[in-house]
Design a protein around this motif. Sequence first.
Motif, PDB file in Angstrom:
ATOM      1  N   LEU A  84      81.178 -22.820-132.691  1.00 21.17           N
ATOM      2  CA  LEU A  84      82.627 -22.054-132.510  1.00 21.17           C
ATOM      3  C   LEU A  84      83.732 -23.209-133.096  1.00 21.17           C
ATOM      4  O   LEU A  84      84.642 -23.045-133.617  1.00 21.17           O
ATOM      5  N   ARG A  85      83.520 -24.261-132.430  1.00 14.50           N
ATOM      6  CA  ARG A  85      84.559 -25.531-132.794  1.00 14.50           C
ATOM      7  C   ARG A  85      84.565 -25.878-134.163  1.00 14.50           C
ATOM      8  O   ARG A  85      85.580 -25.970-134.856  1.00 14.50           O
ATOM      9  N   ALA A  86      83.484 -25.874-134.729  1.00 13.69           N
ATOM     10  CA  ALA A  86      83.306 -26.044-136.398  1.00 13.69           C
ATOM     11  C   ALA A  86      83.988 -24.848-137.123  1.00 13.69           C
ATOM     12  O   ALA A  86      84.592 -24.905-138.170  1.00 13.69           O
ATOM     13  N   ALA A  87      83.790 -23.650-136.617  1.00 16.82           N
ATOM     14  CA  ALA A  87      84.587 -22.545-137.344  1.00 16.82           C
ATOM     15  C   ALA A  87      86.022 -22.424-137.092  1.00 16.82           C
ATOM     16  O   ALA A  87      86.715 -22.293-137.826  1.00 16.82           O
ATOM     17  N   ALA A  88      86.331 -23.124-135.986  1.00 15.12           N
ATOM     18  CA  ALA A  88      88.067 -23.199-135.603  1.00 15.12           C
ATOM     19  C   ALA A  88      88.516 -24.347-136.739  1.00 15.12           C
ATOM     20  O   ALA A  88      89.688 -24.075-136.916  1.00 15.12           O
ATOM     21  N   PRO A 117      81.255 -14.751-136.528  1.00 12.74           N
ATOM     22  CA  PRO A 117      79.941 -15.164-136.510  1.00 12.74           C
ATOM     23  C   PRO A 117      79.442 -16.031-135.180  1.00 12.74           C
ATOM     24  O   PRO A 117      78.570 -15.734-134.390  1.00 12.74           O
ATOM     25  N   PRO A 118      80.176 -17.203-134.731  1.00 17.46           N
ATOM     26  CA  PRO A 118      79.818 -18.191-133.741  1.00 17.46           C
ATOM     27  C   PRO A 118      80.261 -17.307-132.641  1.00 17.46           C
ATOM     28  O   PRO A 118      79.265 -17.511-131.406  1.00 17.46           O
ATOM     29  N   LEU A 119      81.187 -16.528-132.277  1.00 18.07           N
ATOM     30  CA  LEU A 119      81.318 -15.543-131.035  1.00 18.07           C
ATOM     31  C   LEU A 119      80.090 -14.578-130.961  1.00 18.07           C
ATOM     32  O   LEU A 119      79.892 -14.426-129.841  1.00 18.07           O
ATOM     33  N   SER A 121      77.092 -14.732-131.910  1.00 19.72           N
ATOM     34  CA  SER A 121      75.997 -15.540-131.418  1.00 19.72           C
ATOM     35  C   SER A 121      75.970 -16.210-130.158  1.00 19.72           C
ATOM     36  O   SER A 121      74.970 -16.363-129.411  1.00 19.72           O
ATOM     37  N   LEU A 122      77.309 -16.103-129.503  1.00 19.12           N
ATOM     38  CA  LEU A 122      77.348 -16.335-127.998  1.00 19.12           C
ATOM     39  C   LEU A 122      77.411 -15.280-127.275  1.00 19.12           C
ATOM     40  O   LEU A 122      77.802 -15.230-125.798  1.00 19.12           O
ATOM     41  N   ASP A 123      77.110 -14.065-127.861  1.00 20.35           N
ATOM     42  CA  ASP A 123      77.104 -12.886-126.977  1.00 20.35           C
ATOM     43  C   ASP A 123      78.561 -12.467-126.356  1.00 20.35           C
ATOM     44  O   ASP A 123      78.542 -12.017-125.072  1.00 20.35           O
ATOM     45  N   ALA A 124      79.580 -12.759-127.187  1.00 19.63           N
ATOM     46  CA  ALA A 124      80.918 -12.648-126.579  1.00 19.63           C
ATOM     47  C   ALA A 124      81.375 -11.342-126.509  1.00 19.63           C
ATOM     48  O   ALA A 124      80.821 -10.057-126.882  1.00 19.63           O
ATOM     49  N   GLN A 125      82.296 -10.757-125.440  1.00 25.81           N
ATOM     50  CA  GLN A 125      82.672  -9.666-125.374  1.00 25.81           C
ATOM     51  C   GLN A 125      84.126  -9.616-125.250  1.00 25.81           C
ATOM     52  O   GLN A 125      84.764 -10.566-125.069  1.00 25.81           O
ATOM     53  N   VAL A 126      84.529  -8.594-125.677  1.00 25.67           N
ATOM     54  CA  VAL A 126      86.226  -8.543-125.866  1.00 25.67           C
ATOM     55  C   VAL A 126      86.856  -7.763-124.839  1.00 25.67           C
ATOM     56  O   VAL A 126      86.122  -6.219-124.444  1.00 25.67           O
ATOM     57  N   ALA A 190      76.123 -18.566-138.296  1.00 32.79           N
ATOM     58  CA  ALA A 190      76.132 -19.277-136.795  1.00 32.79           C
ATOM     59  C   ALA A 190      74.913 -19.010-136.114  1.00 32.79           C
ATOM     60  O   ALA A 190      74.254 -17.977-136.301  1.00 32.79           O
ATOM     61  N   ALA A 191      74.396 -20.217-135.584  1.00 29.67           N
ATOM     62  CA  ALA A 191      73.227 -20.081-134.633  1.00 29.67           C
ATOM     63  C   ALA A 191      73.246 -20.668-133.520  1.00 29.67           C
ATOM     64  O   ALA A 191      74.064 -21.934-133.230  1.00 29.67           O
ATOM     65  N   VAL A 192      72.566 -20.313-132.295  1.00 28.41           N
ATOM     66  CA  VAL A 192      72.616 -20.720-131.063  1.00 28.41           C
ATOM     67  C   VAL A 192      70.827 -20.921-130.870  1.00 28.41           C
ATOM     68  O   VAL A 192      70.421 -19.985-130.971  1.00 28.41           O
ATOM     69  N   VAL A 193      70.612 -22.016-130.271  1.00 30.07           N
ATOM     70  CA  VAL A 193      69.059 -22.347-130.050  1.00 30.07           C
ATOM     71  C   VAL A 193      68.805 -22.980-128.643  1.00 30.07           C
ATOM     72  O   VAL A 193      69.730 -23.888-128.453  1.00 30.07           O
TER      73      VAL A 193
END
Length: 278
Positions: A84-88, A117-119, A121-126, A190-193
Amino acid sequence: MYARPKTIEEAAEAMSAEGALAICGGTDVFPAHAGKPLTRPLVDLSRVEGLGGLSETANAYRFGAALTWSGLLKADLPPAFDGLRAAAREVGSLQIQNRGTIAGNLCNASPAADGVPPLLSLDAQVEIASASGRRLLPLGAFITGYRKTALEPGEIVTAVIVPKPPRKARSAFIKLGARRYLVISIVMAAAVVERAGDGRITRAAIAIGAASHVARRLPVLEAELLGQAAGTLPSSILEPRHLAGLSPIDDVRATAAYRLEAALSAIGEALDIAAGAA
């Protein structure tokens, strides 16, 4: 009409006007209306109390809707937020990052929105507020199509909620454009592992943007990565079939065929970085 509410309740009432358009940083609204008369009611959310900042609870991080990308970059967040920081850092110029907001990036609902995409991959909710209360929607359900969201008249986004990932989770974000900076994405991944103590992958979340009318997760690929042993490149299992369901377009930036080819490369690179294998 121009309204500048100070409370969420006032903002929700102002947004109930027919065709009301919300603005906070203005980095999407102003370019879209350059040289055109603005005929819709404009609701300036920049002074609404409670929309800014970043807070932490026992189970989640709460990104205020008016949090800027520069503000996010300054936040103390665990490695799972590196993507997410990289996307920012890719959201336009430094001036845009200083003004543009996390909620504005989502509400603009562009297929090429860097933050989505990064959000995902982090299962973000609005978090959405109206005069009748608040509700939470998964980000994947909030963006419903090209420039379309699930917001109803009288609703505003108040925050983005991200469940706390395990401390060992790692993430990455890869963006392909026609040049290095200040460019709209051709494709992005974006990926989270997460790995167990023995190095096996216990969870993988992958999202791809600018390859369909909305950014998408890749559940088949995520499932097939589970249990992969340490020392094996996650990218080694990638195949075109993992992109089933994507519908890229031909435009001035790239052909659909090129986007699919580039997507495989971007996903593989993001996965290998997030898995600590690159």
